[in-house]
Write a protein that holds these residues in place. Structure first.
Motif, short mmCIF file in Angstrom:
data_model
loop_
_atom_site.label_atom_id
_atom_site.label_comp_id
_atom_site.label_asym_id
_atom_site.label_seq_id
_atom_site.Cartn_x
_atom_site.Cartn_y
_atom_site.Cartn_z
N LEU A 89 0.71 -1.11 -0.13
CA LEU A 89 -0.13 0.04 -0.01
C LEU A 89 0.83 1.26 -0.11
O LEU A 89 0.78 2.04 -0.60
N ALA A 90 1.94 1.30 0.65
CA ALA A 90 2.93 2.31 0.79
C ALA A 90 3.60 2.57 -0.30
O ALA A 90 3.61 3.68 -1.00
N ILE A 91 3.98 1.49 -1.31
CA ILE A 91 4.56 1.65 -2.48
C ILE A 91 3.49 2.24 -3.35
O ILE A 91 3.77 3.14 -4.39
N LEU A 92 2.12 1.80 -3.11
CA LEU A 92 1.25 2.19 -4.21
C LEU A 92 0.87 3.70 -4.05
O LEU A 92 0.61 4.37 -5.06
N VAL A 93 1.10 4.25 -2.95
CA VAL A 93 0.86 5.71 -2.86
C VAL A 93 2.04 6.50 -2.94
O VAL A 93 2.43 7.66 -2.76
N GLY A 94 3.19 5.82 -3.65
CA GLY A 94 4.41 6.47 -3.76
C GLY A 94 5.57 6.56 -3.00
O GLY A 94 6.66 7.26 -3.32
N TYR A 95 5.50 5.90 -1.60
CA TYR A 95 6.42 5.71 -0.85
C TYR A 95 7.62 4.86 -1.50
O TYR A 95 7.38 4.02 -2.31
N SER A 96 8.93 4.94 -1.47
CA SER A 96 10.02 4.10 -1.66
C SER A 96 11.21 4.18 -0.77
O SER A 96 11.33 4.95 0.01
N LEU A 97 11.75 2.81 -0.95
CA LEU A 97 12.90 2.69 0.06
C LEU A 97 13.87 3.59 -0.25
O LEU A 97 14.30 3.58 -1.41
N PRO A 98 14.63 4.41 0.53
CA PRO A 98 15.82 5.36 0.18
C PRO A 98 16.89 4.49 -0.38
O PRO A 98 16.95 3.26 0.10
N GLN A 99 17.61 5.26 -1.22
CA GLN A 99 18.55 4.36 -1.89
C GLN A 99 19.68 3.86 -1.01
O GLN A 99 19.96 2.55 -1.15
N ARG A 100 19.95 4.52 -0.02
CA ARG A 100 20.94 4.01 1.13
C ARG A 100 20.40 2.63 1.85
O ARG A 100 21.53 1.89 2.26
N TRP A 101 19.41 2.44 1.80
CA TRP A 101 18.74 1.19 2.42
C TRP A 101 18.70 0.01 1.43
O TRP A 101 18.16 -1.16 1.98
N GLN A 102 18.91 0.29 0.13
CA GLN A 102 18.73 -0.86 -0.81
C GLN A 102 19.63 -1.68 -0.98
O GLN A 102 19.35 -2.89 -1.66
#
Lengths: 89, 327
Positions: B231-244
């Protein structure tokens, strides 16, 4: 009382069976998706009735999860990139 | 006839009918929607069979992840592949194959089931008594949790490994691409997500915690959390680059890793893998469940996203869990 709860659940189950006609006939993708959404609400009601009939509170937890997650599939449906939601599928 | 019996019969008929329709559907979108409905009714069937643990898992997986996964997959297929069912007239053998298959399968499955049911009648009513007798030393107050994380912990350990393997396979195939439009997020959707996300996280914690006493536990909780991440991804949240990078991989592997470490430690301590010391059993089960929940949530969400995080730092991508910081 238990018979009453189960009978009511049975009636709701039959409404799902009738609602399947909308999923099968469409005509648009939105019709199908919204029918499935309605099944989610009906399933919550059936689970609450079954929980009441069986006296098992774990069944209410299942209903809680359905109620919480009902929106996820619908939100995915409207947020997809490439499916036209208005034309016939 | 009793209403309960009619309810079960109607449920059974609808389930079989649905399974047939969704397998026979040439329209893939219709098949996906039918599958979502099938998941709902299957959860009802588990409830009627007196297996609320399975019903909880089916609800969390079916309502949260499967529908979204199939819709995303359908979107990836593209319009040409979606209509691959040709309308060309069937040959004689093709026409014959379905009835022969059905004609052989249904009688043989019915025969096997009849034989099984016949045998069941003479056996004891399961292992309920045995499990209850040893519940005190298992470190858990709920029979199913005791079986999954103590008596048959091997199976659960391997299940975690299978999930991890599945994701490694997905990651080896492709790089994750953005799944959704990132620009036109309506305020209503944002509001819905802000209301729902905290609720999902709280309920996931509740489901995990009550696994000690009642139906619930790591898998149900993890599936619920992964729906929240989705749901978070669907509304545009994303994992910050440094956590990926390493942190995401650690999160994905920690459930299996900690479980495996505990298996190794108990092997050295008592001579048998996963035979917990009695006074530590409760704490160990809780530890395994906590890390497993985090891993399962991340694994399932990453499976929906599909593909490893992009290596190129300049391309922004919608990548899995935005909730890792909150956990």
């Amino acid at each position: 009382m238990i018979e009453l709860y189960i009978s009511l659940a049975l009636i709701l189950l039959l409404t799902i069976a009738i609602g399947l006609v909308r999923v099968l006939r469409g005509p648009t993708a939105t019709d199908r998706m919204l029918a499935a959404q309605l099944f989610g609400t009906t399933a919550v009601a059936i689970l609450l009735l079954l929980g009441q009939a069986g006296g098992n509170t774990a069944i209410w937890d299942v209903a809680l999860i359905f109620a919480l997650l009902a929106a996820v599939a619908a939100v995915t449906f409207v947020r997809r990139k490439d499916i036209d939601t208005t034309t016939e599928t | 006839m009793e209403p309960a019996l009619i309810f079960d019969l109607v449920l059974l008929l609808i389930l079989i009918g649905l399974a047939w329709l969704l397998l026979a559907s040439t329209d893939l979108f219709r098949a996906v929607v039918l599958f979502i409905a099938f998941g709902l009714l299957l959860a009802l069937a588990w409830v009627r069979l007196g297996a609320p643990d399975v019903a909880l898992a089916e609800a969390a997986i079916g309502a949260g992840i499967t529908g979204a996964l199939l819709l995303v997959g359908l979107g990836r297929l593209g319009s040409t592949e979606r209509c691959r069912f040709s309308r060309a007239p069937l040959t004689f053998l093709q026409r014959l194959s379905a009835p022969v298959l059905v004609g052989v399968m249904i009688p043989s499955i019915s025969l096997i089931l009849l034989l099984e049911v016949h045998q069941l009648a003479g056996t004891t009513p399961g292992r309920q008594g045995l499990i209850n007798a040893f519940l005190d030393v298992s470190g858990s107050g709920h029979g199913v949790t005791a079986v999954l994380l103590n008596f048959r912990a091997w199976d659960t350990l391997l299940e975690k490994g299978v999930l991890l393997l599945a994701l490694i396979t997905i990651w080896s195939l492709d790089q994750a691409r953005p799944l959704f439009h990132q620009e036109d997020i309506s305020p209503q959707l944002m509001g819905l997500a802000r209301l729902l996300l905290p609720l999902v996280i709280v309920v996931a914690g509740f489901v995990l915690w009550q696994g000690d006493q009642a139906p619930g536990g790591a898998f149900q909780s993890g599936a619920l959390l992964s729906a929240g991440i989705l749901l978070a991804i669907l509304v545009g949240y994303s994992l910050p680059q440094r956590w990926q990078g390493l942190s995401l991989r650690l999160l994905l592997a920690i459930g299996f890793g900690v479980f495996l470490l505990i298996a190794a430690a108990t092997l050295l301590y008592s001579g048998y893998p996963l035979q917990y010391p009695e006074h530590l059993a409760g704490s160990l089960i809780l530890l395994i469940e906590l890390v497993a929940t985090a891993s399962i949530a991340a694994l399932l969400a990453a499976a929906v996203v599909g593909g490893h995080p992009p290596d190129d730092l300049s391309t922004p991508a919608a990548k899995a869990p935005s909730t890792s910081g909150r956990r």
